[in-house]
Enzyme design. Structure first.
Site, PDB file in Angstrom:
ATOM      1  N   ASP A 107       1.009  -1.033   0.061  1.00  0.00           N
ATOM      2  CA  ASP A 107       0.024  -0.015  -0.103  1.00  0.00           C
ATOM      3  C   ASP A 107       0.965   1.314  -0.028  1.00  0.00           C
ATOM      4  O   ASP A 107       1.975   1.237   0.228  1.00  0.00           O
ATOM      5  CB  ASP A 107      -0.898  -0.032   1.218  1.00  0.00           C
ATOM      6  CG  ASP A 107      -1.794   1.107   1.458  1.00  0.00           C
ATOM      7  OD1 ASP A 107      -2.743   1.350   0.225  1.00  0.00           O
ATOM      8  OD2 ASP A 107      -1.821   1.892   2.183  1.00  0.00           O
ATOM      9  N   SER A 108       0.220   2.295  -0.341  1.00  0.00           N
ATOM     10  CA  SER A 108       1.281   3.523  -0.090  1.00  0.00           C
ATOM     11  C   SER A 108       1.512   4.037   1.139  1.00  0.00           C
ATOM     12  O   SER A 108       2.373   4.792   1.238  1.00  0.00           O
ATOM     13  CB  SER A 108       0.239   4.691  -0.784  1.00  0.00           C
ATOM     14  OG  SER A 108      -0.846   5.028  -0.126  1.00  0.00           O
TER      15      SER A 108
ATOM     16  N   HIS B 217      -7.032   3.191   3.350  1.00  0.00           N
ATOM     17  CA  HIS B 217      -7.096   4.224   4.526  1.00  0.00           C
ATOM     18  C   HIS B 217      -8.489   4.500   5.081  1.00  0.00           C
ATOM     19  O   HIS B 217      -8.486   4.777   6.242  1.00  0.00           O
ATOM     20  CB  HIS B 217      -6.263   5.334   4.307  1.00  0.00           C
ATOM     21  CG  HIS B 217      -4.706   5.134   3.994  1.00  0.00           C
ATOM     22  ND1 HIS B 217      -4.278   4.893   2.670  1.00  0.00           N
ATOM     23  CD2 HIS B 217      -3.983   5.676   4.704  1.00  0.00           C
ATOM     24  CE1 HIS B 217      -2.989   4.867   3.196  1.00  0.00           C
ATOM     25  NE2 HIS B 217      -2.644   5.533   3.943  1.00  0.00           N
TER      26      HIS B 217
ATOM     27  N   CYS C 141      -4.162  -1.146  -2.360  1.00  0.00           N
ATOM     28  CA  CYS C 141      -4.350   0.282  -2.463  1.00  0.00           C
ATOM     29  C   CYS C 141      -5.104   0.498  -3.352  1.00  0.00           C
ATOM     30  O   CYS C 141      -4.972   0.069  -4.847  1.00  0.00           O
ATOM     31  CB  CYS C 141      -2.954   0.776  -2.918  1.00  0.00           C
ATOM     32  SG  CYS C 141      -2.747   2.491  -3.342  1.00  0.00           S
TER      33      CYS C 141
ATOM     34  N   CYS D 295     -10.428   3.096  -0.928  1.00  0.00           N
ATOM     35  CA  CYS D 295      -9.095   3.308  -0.451  1.00  0.00           C
ATOM     36  C   CYS D 295      -8.820   2.753   0.857  1.00  0.00           C
ATOM     37  O   CYS D 295      -9.789   2.920   1.807  1.00  0.00           O
ATOM     38  CB  CYS D 295      -8.827   4.845  -0.229  1.00  0.00           C
ATOM     39  SG  CYS D 295      -7.061   5.284   0.615  1.00  0.00           S
TER      40      CYS D 295
ATOM     41  N   GLU E 180      -3.056   8.876   8.216  1.00  0.00           N
ATOM     42  CA  GLU E 180      -1.553   8.899   8.262  1.00  0.00           C
ATOM     43  C   GLU E 180      -1.095   9.729   9.317  1.00  0.00           C
ATOM     44  O   GLU E 180      -0.204   9.507  10.078  1.00  0.00           O
ATOM     45  CB  GLU E 180      -0.968   9.229   6.902  1.00  0.00           C
ATOM     46  CG  GLU E 180      -0.995   8.270   5.710  1.00  0.00           C
ATOM     47  CD  GLU E 180      -0.274   7.087   5.901  1.00  0.00           C
ATOM     48  OE1 GLU E 180       0.834   7.079   6.567  1.00  0.00           O
ATOM     49  OE2 GLU E 180      -0.742   5.897   5.184  1.00  0.00           O
TER      50      GLU E 180
END
Length: 269
Positions: A10-11, A186, A73, A184, A152
């Site tokens: 993932d990013s 996240h 992702c 996403c 994040e």
């Protein structure tokens, strides 16, 4: 072959929500996780840059003799679909198709919302996947660029998340969607704020849950489920920010991970 690890990338830390679901569904499997914390977020980059990052991530994971790659992702998944060929020595499972299938099974009124990064929304991968499964369904989308930085930076709960959710989701609420794809990985970290804005009548489709169910089915069909007696293990790699990753990783996974995280130079791949 059965006992080779599964690679997940993932990013940043959002893919840990997928790892959490994978470990629940596949408790005997080993996982190698890479979070590109040094280059997060992917969603605001050009497709060319995202493609370069994605291929580097894949090459890194292939060095572990893995049996499967999970692209945890939405942004990377949407760009990967446009590449003629991804150099990988293992099958690749993107989050797009499993999540679209789950959304199509979940919706009652055929009005499905999709939220994701700017790149994911502009590339329209979920819309295409849903159209192939249920052509009559209506899909409404909205990019939510602040959601990844909020997650994040540890602001996935509270006032900041609520204000962002209200701003981004007002239009989807007006469209009377009954199912909302968290496009996403996240975004499950902001599920509390998203659910509060959308209301209890809207089902939230988590990509991690969808991918975990589908991967288990695929491994069973191929005879590749691990049969080892011990519980599976997970190794974590990042391109930056070991301390922040460790703290958020513990919150997401419910166990300490800081001592298990290694930093690597992803540009070498």
């Amino acid at each position: 072959m059965r006992d080779r690890p599964i690679g997940v990338f993932d990013s940043g830390l959002g893919g840990l929500t997928v790892v959490r679901e994978l470990r629940r569904a596949l408790p005997k499997e080993d996982f190698i996780y890479f979070g590109d914390t040094g280059r997060v977020p992917y969603g605001s980059r050009s497709n060319e840059t995202i493609a370069r990052y994605t291929l580097q991530d894949i090459r890194f994971l292939c060095g572990f003799d893995i049996k499967q790659i999970v692209v945890a992702c939405g942004t990377a998944s949407s760009v990967l679909a446009k590449l003629a060929e991804a150099p990988a020595e293992a099958p690749i499972l993107r989050i797009i198709e499993p999540t679209a299938r789950l959304a199509c099974r979940t919706t009652r009124n055929g009005r499905i919302g999709v939220i994701g990064t700017a790149a994911t929304i502009s590339n329209r991968p979920f819309q295409r996947a849903i159209a192939a499964l249920r052509p009559e369904a209506q899909v409404f989308s909205q990019s939510c660029p602040l959601f990844v930085p909020l997650a994040e930076c540890g602001f996935s709960k509270g006032e900041c998340a609520r204000i962002a959710a209200e701003r981004y989701l007002a239009g989807l609420r007006e469209q009377q969607v009954d199912t909302l794809i968290l496009g996403c990985t996240h975004y499950p970290l902001l599920k509390e704020a998203i659910a509060a804005v959308m209301g209890p009548e809207v089902a939230l489709v988590d990509a991690g849950e969808a991918v975990a169910l589908e991967l288990r089915e695929q491994l069973e069909e191929k005879g590749l489920l691990s049969l080892r007696e011990r519980a599976g293990r997970t190794e974590y790699y990042v391109s930056d920010g070991i301390e922040n990753f460790g703290g958020m990783g513990e919150e997401i996974l419910g166990e300490p991970v800081l001592g298990q995280v290694k930093r690597i130079d992803i540009e070498a791949y």
